[in-house]
Design an enzyme around this catalytic site. Structure first.
Site, PDB file in Angstrom:
ATOM      1  N   THR A  80       0.841  -1.212   0.000  1.00 52.18           N
ATOM      2  CA  THR A  80       0.000   0.000   0.000  1.00 52.18           C
ATOM      3  C   THR A  80       0.870   1.255   0.000  1.00 52.18           C
ATOM      4  OG1 THR A  80      -0.160  -0.112   2.415  1.00 52.18           O
ATOM      5  CG2 THR A  80      -2.002  -1.046   1.147  1.00 52.18           C
TER       6      THR A  80
ATOM      7  N   PHE B 208      -6.862  -5.126  -0.046  1.00 54.71           N
ATOM      8  CA  PHE B 208      -8.190  -5.664  -0.416  1.00 54.71           C
ATOM      9  C   PHE B 208      -9.284  -5.284   0.571  1.00 54.71           C
ATOM     10  CE2 PHE B 208      -6.920  -8.066  -4.042  1.00 54.71           C
ATOM     11  CZ  PHE B 208      -5.570  -8.317  -3.826  1.00 54.71           C
ATOM     12  N   ARG B 209      -8.926  -5.289   1.898  1.00 56.99           N
ATOM     13  CA  ARG B 209     -10.009  -5.177   2.888  1.00 56.99           C
ATOM     14  C   ARG B 209      -9.942  -3.918   3.755  1.00 56.99           C
ATOM     15  NH1 ARG B 209      -8.295 -10.081   1.726  1.00 56.99           N
ATOM     16  NH2 ARG B 209      -9.862 -11.457   0.817  1.00 56.99           N
TER      17      ARG B 209
ATOM     18  N   GLN C 185       1.755 -13.257  -0.684  1.00 55.42           N
ATOM     19  CA  GLN C 185       0.401 -13.390  -1.257  1.00 55.42           C
ATOM     20  C   GLN C 185       0.213 -12.362  -2.368  1.00 55.42           C
ATOM     21  OE1 GLN C 185      -2.784 -14.207   2.017  1.00 55.42           O
ATOM     22  NE2 GLN C 185      -1.178 -13.018   3.033  1.00 55.42           N
TER      23      GLN C 185
ATOM     24  N   ILE D 297       0.804 -10.175  -5.822  1.00 52.44           N
ATOM     25  CA  ILE D 297       0.921 -10.569  -7.234  1.00 52.44           C
ATOM     26  C   ILE D 297       1.659  -9.501  -8.042  1.00 52.44           C
ATOM     27  CG2 ILE D 297      -1.193 -11.962  -7.169  1.00 52.44           C
ATOM     28  CD1 ILE D 297      -2.720  -9.505  -8.264  1.00 52.44           C
ATOM     29  N   ASP D 298       2.286  -8.542  -7.312  1.00 53.26           N
ATOM     30  CA  ASP D 298       2.811  -7.330  -7.966  1.00 53.26           C
ATOM     31  C   ASP D 298       4.286  -7.399  -8.356  1.00 53.26           C
ATOM     32  OD1 ASP D 298       2.553  -5.783  -4.683  1.00 53.26           O
ATOM     33  OD2 ASP D 298       4.236  -6.888  -5.540  1.00 53.26           O
TER      34      ASP D 298
ATOM     35  N   HIS E  56       0.065 -16.834  -4.526  1.00 48.16           N
ATOM     36  CA  HIS E  56      -1.166 -16.463  -5.250  1.00 48.16           C
ATOM     37  C   HIS E  56      -0.864 -16.045  -6.687  1.00 48.16           C
ATOM     38  CE1 HIS E  56      -3.499 -15.667  -1.259  1.00 48.16           C
ATOM     39  NE2 HIS E  56      -3.434 -16.956  -1.570  1.00 48.16           N
TER      40      HIS E  56
END
Ligand code: APR
Length: 258
Positions: free
Chosen positions: A30, A37-38, A105, A107-108, A125
């Site tokens: 971030t 996501f959350r 986890q 994906i970047d 992931h």
């Protein structure tokens, strides 16, 4: 114990551990401008995850169109994102010989931009960096498919077999990558020190990794801005931002080592 003392304790654990596994989630990126996501404003607070399941992707052309639209929005952010201090700290741990492996986890691909070696990173992931045909498994570079989408294609299909193309990420309901998942659980079970950073630890089976590490005798440290599902079993819970926190920890590691 004060916050600085806790960071020193984590640094001591990193220096004293023969096998340190770092396990990260979207909260690590971030500070690089990629939403998680959350959290408020996160991906699943703006889109309904139910619409982006693997089953929906297979079942409907409309769902595939929406999947690729969201995928393009996220990929544009990822493409321009730079590793932040937390990514750089984990790469420095590897350079100092203090990292057994990093299970991500995310994906970047930011860990590789930061300097971690592919053989030390388990992308449990998957990754947005390439695209796979779901029928013949042919692999495409992501930018090649992005160019086709930019030219107006809405739901790309395989040049060889006409099968459906999908980014090499794991969607809800999609089977996990077998080799990566087995290796992640093997390394978690063997860890002496297991550090979780930037994950709410709500998505399984990945969220089971800290539990497996703890059950097998690891010292469990959690660094996260908010509460996680594993705080109660952790030996250390540090509430803070990944970048500044990891930066301070590595300062202590360098001081203690010299
Ligand atoms: N520093 C520390 N923690 C942060 C930061 C930050 N800068 N930013 C966010 N966080 C924390 C939030 O408090 C939250 O607990 O990171 C966590 C991110 O949690 P999620 O958004 O649930 O992301 P993650 O745990 O990685 O999700 C797991 O869910 O949708 C799937 O496949 C997707 O891999 C993802 C999985």
């Amino acid at each position: 114990m004060g916050k600085e003392e806790v960071l020193k304790q984590i640094a001591e654990k990193i220096l004293g551990s023969r096998r340190t596994v770092v396990f990260v989630g979207a909260g690590l990126s971030t500070e690089s401008g990629i939403p998680d996501f959350r959290s408020p404003g996160g991906i699943w607070t703006r889109f309904d995850p139910e619409e982006f399941t693997y089953q929906n992707f297979l079942a409907s052309e409309r769902a595939r169109e929406k999947y690729w639209q969201l995928g393009r929005e996220i990929y544009a952010l990822i493409k321009s994102a730079l590793p932040n201090a937390a990514h750089l700290a984990i790469a420095e741990m590897e350079k100092m010989g203090l990292l057994d492996c990093l299970i991500t986890q995310n994906i970047d691909g930011l860990h590789f931009k930061a300097g971690n070696s592919p053989e030390r990173v388990i992308e449990i992931h998957g990754t947005v960096m390439y695209v796979l045909c779901l029928t013949c498994a042919k692999r495409y570079e992501r930018d090649e498919i992005e160019a086709r989408l930019a030219a107006g294609e809405k739901v790309p299909r395989c040049n060889d077999c006409g099968g459906l193309l999908k980014p090499a990420t794991v969607a809800f309901g999609q089977p996990m990558p077998e080799r990566e998942t087995a290796e992640a659980f093997r390394r978690a079970a063997a860890a002496e020190l297991f550090i979780c950073i930037g994950s709410s630890l709500v998505v399984h089976p990945a969220a089971q990794l800290p539990v497996v590490a703890k059950d097998n005798g690891a010292f469990l440290a959690i660094i996260n801005r908010d509460a996680t599902t594993c705080d109660a079993i952790a030996d250390i819970v540090y509430r803070g931002l990944a970048g500044p926190t990891m930066e301070k920890i590595m300062e202590h590691v360098r001081e203690m080592r010299s």
